[in-house]
Scaffold this motif. Structure first.
Motif, short mmCIF file in Angstrom:
data_model
loop_
_atom_site.label_atom_id
_atom_site.label_comp_id
_atom_site.label_asym_id
_atom_site.label_seq_id
_atom_site.Cartn_x
_atom_site.Cartn_y
_atom_site.Cartn_z
N ASP A 186 0.86 -1.33 -0.07
CA ASP A 186 -0.07 -0.06 0.06
C ASP A 186 0.74 1.39 0.06
OD1 ASP A 186 -3.08 -0.83 0.68
OD2 ASP A 186 -1.56 -2.21 1.64
N ARG A 191 0.69 8.54 0.01
CA ARG A 191 0.07 9.02 1.41
C ARG A 191 0.52 8.36 2.91
NH1 ARG A 191 -5.16 10.73 0.34
NH2 ARG A 191 -5.84 9.64 2.43
N LYS A 193 0.97 6.61 6.16
CA LYS A 193 0.17 5.39 6.80
C LYS A 193 0.29 5.25 8.22
CE LYS A 193 -0.52 4.42 2.24
NZ LYS A 193 -1.92 4.46 1.77
N ASP A 224 -3.60 7.70 5.99
CA ASP A 224 -4.66 6.36 5.89
C ASP A 224 -4.01 5.76 7.03
OD1 ASP A 224 -5.62 6.85 3.42
OD2 ASP A 224 -3.93 5.79 2.19
N ARG A 254 -10.32 5.95 4.07
CA ARG A 254 -9.05 6.16 4.57
C ARG A 254 -8.70 4.75 5.45
NH1 ARG A 254 -9.30 11.45 7.48
NH2 ARG A 254 -11.29 10.69 7.83
N LYS A 256 -7.82 1.05 5.52
CA LYS A 256 -7.47 0.16 4.76
C LYS A 256 -7.63 -1.44 5.55
CE LYS A 256 -6.74 3.17 1.62
NZ LYS A 256 -7.62 3.72 0.56
#
Length: 979
Positions: A186, A191, A193, A224, A254, A256
């Motif tokens: 990911d 973004r 994380k 996220d 957002r 996951k």
């Protein structure tokens, strides 16, 4: 004494406990002997099989060696389990001296019965354990926990502090380490994380973490939250993480969700996530957190509980507001949990998350540096060293007394005073937290005994330097100070001669000893300084001595000058109002009043003295003896019942049980080696531990074969138990001087020697004259290999063993090639027909061989060189140079075997394999009879030369031997003859 651990754990699987168990035991096994009884099974379980876990991808050869036993349910409804041996191709057999149970709270393994010392190793998350389980933990000798927090909680709940030890968990630093981020999974969208690994659980604050994330970060921010929080055992009726997010109104793109990621993906997420996020209400350790910190990943955690063991002052802590009852949980939780959790400040969590996001570069640099400390302090090798050190200290409490270099007479006295008797504690004993002064510590027997009661400190005073390293061994596990001086009436030096040692030593007065070592208080004073005690009990020292509640010592009256000193000592005790008693050295007679009379002072040479600030109530003494039959004797005037259990530690079975009272004894009739555990009134009192001890082994037989066949096993016994074996045989000179026997002490039969155990090796008949004497033999002796007589009695695994003999080999007796025959035996059933020997020798001479007949007594045969009555060196020389030896089931065959020569044995009277099997051609004829010698229904009658239990007095008498014709023998040996 080295730790030898039998671990009981859930070794197989992928949970945190499974990983902890494997990682810890793999590394610990580098330092100590370790074997594992396993409870769990994995997805690849294959049963029945000797190697049922081979399908587990993480399993390696170390695991296979460690896994020796598998626990399986046989009837789970009734709670019935059984143990099955596994991985027998990876031998790992040893006699353990400590049990270690590493399991989750309330696991079945904690409730099993264990023989010997036991340690409970448990990881727990709340401030209290369930009461019933905590009471079970109290039965263990030591409690291991992974953190100081859990140790404090355990002690606060009521566990004695000295029983609780911190042995942390660790991290696999070869897997979890900082490395450059990879654009995989990911992490390709640029973004930020946050990553959460755990389960949907109230204790882990899973819902609150997600709520805080959604509240703190606006949808337009590039942030996220990756979550792996599945909980298939939640019991909330919501089968998936997505359903729970929906149920609590937490759905957001957002977030996951990752379902049960592989091990490889988990590692990637931990290493490449920007921030690891947790904020549990409590943790027993928090494995994902330490793995993330080891990777140099900035990590958020609640500032509480066990995780502070490694996280304190590191990472990004979140404040906690205080404690709350664990049962206040309002969503997924194990509601049976008692005690408190902590309540994180979730507003502070939002602040910390924002800080981590906005100042990520600084936090990442710091996390990389902090990873170095995690790697240094919490790698599994370091944790295994902590476990090893803790185990060594633990088993030192149970280690046998080390003696060092002392005479047999001195050893006898020490065993009487400290091992077999209770001279120093019949009225009072060293107690927990006592300050102890041991004046005349010798090599440390009193310290060795006293340390088991957990004194706060021991001052050991001993001038002889030869004893100092032995004191260190015997004092291990205690807090002690060694003072290397002799107490005397003056300060200076003294030429000291004691037992077998001589040395000039420094001296000090008792008053200066106390002053120099800042000893302000003594609770227990033991004194044994061979006559110098009179320099201690003086008016000058009286005020200090009166403050000591417990005093015990030997008072010496060997020499004429000591007699008047004793009389003054007696007056001293009266003058200063000591509450005192004197007893005879054997502790049988109270001689307090007697010793006030001059004639008694002249009569005694050594007496025992007690001064006590309490009431003299003499407890019964318990004497245990393992020489021959194990025996327990209770002596004393206090009326009390004692239930004695003699338990086989290997099988955990009670061999004998009897209730006796004072001034009675009981014993168990088993005289062969059994790893005894003796319980008295349900509590372990003594266990047979031969390490470092003297053990006498006697061979009951004078015969050649028995002596050569049985003697090698004493060497194996000494190695197995790390003990000193004293061996008595009728033929010591056959073995003395061989390298293999260098550590064996040989004595002549009937010689008296000091030992803690004695085993007789022989064939012992039962009351009916048969061989079913199962008090002296584990198995019927005539039905097993002859050498197994020794291995059985000594508790060893049977294997054919030949360590050789010391027979001197001389020059070849004749130039020609020759074959030796041994036509004599000690019983008619063993011998072969004379005419058969004549025929066989003719056939051998036709092949060009000279035939030599070797016999003990005169035995004549035509055309044969007849040697009889030769000494053992000559016999060995003739056999050594021979091209072949043909004999019977007799001593001559055993001599030949000991020389590592090939033996042809004509033997139909015993089962094949009863004698040796290596380098042997055994000749017998099947079907004509059965081997009576090794039949369980018959017992050889040594007084009957014609003994033949089936055919005696008939033409078939000894048919087992007579049916073997010369031609049968010749045909069998032809391949062995030189062309």
């Amino acid at each position: 004494m080295k730790p030898k651990v039998y671990a009981h754990a859930s070794y197989v699987g992928t949970t945190g406990y499974n990983n902890h168990t494997r990682d810890f035991f793999r590394k610990l096994s580098k330092y100590i002997d370790l074997k594992v009884r396993n409870f769990t099974i994995g997805k690849s379980w294959n049963w029945p099989s000797d190697e049922p876990h081979n399908g587990e991808s993480y399993l390696n050869d170390i695991d296979k060696k460690l896994l020796v036993e598998q626990t399986l349910w046989t009837n789970q409804e009734k709670g019935e389990r059984a143990e099955f041996p596994i991985y027998s191709n990876y031998p790992n057999k040893f006699e353990h001296n400590v049990n270690l149970v590493l399991e989750e709270t309330d696991h079945h393994f904690f409730y099993d019965d264990y023989v010997g010392p036991k340690i409970a190793y448990n990881v727990w998350e709340s401030t209290l354990q369930p009461e019933h389980f905590f009471n079970k933990l109290k039965e263990y000798d030591q409690i291991w926990v992974p953190s100081q927090w859990q140790a404090d909680c355990t002690i606060a709940q009521g566990m004695p502090s000295e029983k609780v030890k911190v042995v942390p968990e660790g991290v696999d630093v070869e897997t979890f380490y900082p490395e450059d981020p990879k654009t995989v999974l990911d992490y390709v969208d640029g973004r930020f994380k946050f990553v959460v690994f755990g389960r949907w659980d109230y204790r882990k604050s899973t819902k609150e973490i997600i709520e805080t994330f959604l509240k703190e970060f606006k949808p337009n921010e590039p942030v996220d939250l990756i979550v792996s929080i599945d909980n298939p055992f939640s019991g909330d009726g919501l089968e998936t993480t997505e359903n729970r997010l929906k149920h609590f109104g937490l759905e957001d793109p957002r977030i996951k969700v990752k379902h049960f990621p592989s091990r490889e993906d988990y590692i990637t997420y931990i290493k490449n996530g920007h921030v690891f996020l947790s904020c549990a209400r409590s943790e027993g350790w928090n494995l994902p957190l330490i793995e993330a910190m080891a990777c140099g990943t900035p990590s958020i955690y609640s500032d509480c509980c066990a995780q502070l063991e490694f996280a304190k002052y590191r990472g990004l802590p979140v404040k906690v507001l205080g404690e709350k009852p664990a049962q206040d949980a309002n969503y997924n939780h194990f509601n049976s949990v008692v005690g408190n959790y902590y309540e994180p400040d979730f507003e502070d969590l939002a602040r910390v998350m924002r800080d981590a996001f906005e100042n990520y570069t600084d936090h990442k640099k710091r996390a990389i540096e902090e990873a170095k400390f995690i790697h240094r302090d919490f790698n599994w090798d370091r944790i295994a060293e902590i476990g090893r050190d803790t185990l060594e200290d633990f088993v030192s409490q149970f280690a046998p007394l080390e003696y060092g270099a002392i005479s047999d007479g001195f050893r006898h006295n020490i065993d009487f005073e400290f091992i077999n008797d209770d001279q120093y504690s019949p009225f009072f004993d060293v107690e927990k937290d006592d300050i102890v002064l041991d004046l005349g510590a010798s090599f440390g027997p009193f310290i060795w005994k006293a340390k088991k009661n957990k004194p706060k400190h021991i001052y050991a005073v001993e001038p002889l330097s030869v004893y100092h390293p032995i004191i260190e061994k015997n004092a291990k596990g205690s807090n002690y100070t060694l003072i290397k001086k002799a107490v005397s009436g003056t300060n200076g030096t003294l030429d000291l001669e004691w037992d077998i040692h001589k040395e000039t030593v420094p001296t000090i007065t008792f008053k200066d000893l106390i002053k120099e070592n800042n000893i302000s208080k003594i609770d227990f004073f033991k004194i044994d300084i061979e006559g110098a005690e009179y320099s201690v009990f003086t008016d000058e020292n009286a005020e200090f001595l009166k403050t000591i509640p417990k005093i015990v010592g030997e008072i010496h009256l060997h020499h004429p000058h000591e007699k008047p000193l004793f009389k003054e000592f007696y007056k001293f005790l009266q003058r200063h109002n000591f509450n005192f008693k004197f007893y005879s050295y054997d502790m049988v007679e109270d001689i307090t009043e007697t010793m006030s009379k001059d004639e008694s002072v002249e009569r005694f040479s050594t007496i025992i003295f007690y001064a006590y600030q309490g009431e003299f109530v003499k407890e019964n003494t318990i004497h245990i003896n393992y020489i021959g039959k194990p025996k327990v004797e209770i002596l004393g005037s206090k009326k009390q019942s004692y239930t004695i259990e003699f338990i086989n530690r290997d099988t955990n079975t009670i061999v004998h049980k009897q209730t006796i009272s004072n001034n009675m004894w009981t014993s168990c009739n088993k005289e062969y080696y059994i790893p005894w555990l003796i319980k008295i009134n349900g509590k372990e009192y003594s266990r047979l531990n031969l390490e470092g001890q003297r053990v006498l082994i006697s061979l009951d037989s004078k015969s050649i074969g028995d002596t050569i066949g049985w003697t090698p096993y004493v060497v194996e016994f000494a190695k197995k138990h790390n003990c000193k074996v004293i061996l008595s045989t009728f033929h010591n000179d056959w073995f003395q001087g061989l390298l293999e026997y260098k550590d064996i002490e040989f004595i002549e039969p009937g010689t008296v020697t000091q030992c803690v155990a004695h085993y007789n090796i022989g064939w012992f008949r039962d009351e009916n004259g048969g061989w079913q004497n199962f008090d002296k033999h584990p198995r019927q002796c005539n039905t097993i290999p002859m050498q197994a007589t020794a291995s059985d009695i000594l508790g060893l695994e049977y294997k054919e063993l030949n360590l050789g003999t010391t027979f001197k080999i001389g020059e070849r007796p004749i130039k020609e090639k020759y074959i030796v025959i041994g036509p004599n035996a000690t019983a008619g059933c063993k011998e072969w027909v004379y005419d058969y020997w004549v025929t066989l020798t003719k056939l051998l001479r036709q092949r060009g061989y000279v035939v030599i007949s070797l016999t003990k007594s005169e035995h004549y045969m035509d055309s044969v060189l007849n040697y009889y009555g030769q000494d053992m060196d000559t016999v060995a020389t003739i056999l050594h140079h021979a091209d072949l030896f043909i004999g019977l089931g007799s001593g001559l065959s055993w001599i030949n075997w000991s020389l590592n020569k090939h033996t042809v044995m004509i033997n139909g009277f015993a089962e094949p394999g009863h004698e040796f099997t290596k380098k042997t051609t055994r000749i017998f004829k099947e079907g004509v009879c059965f081997p009576c010698w090794t039949n369980r229904n018959f017992a050889f009658d040594a007084g009957d030369w014609d003994w033949c239990p089936i055919w005696k007095g008939t033409d078939k008498q000894h048919i087992c031997q007579k049916s073997i014709t010369p031609q049968i023998v010749y045909n069998r040996i032809k391949p062995l003859l030189k062309k």
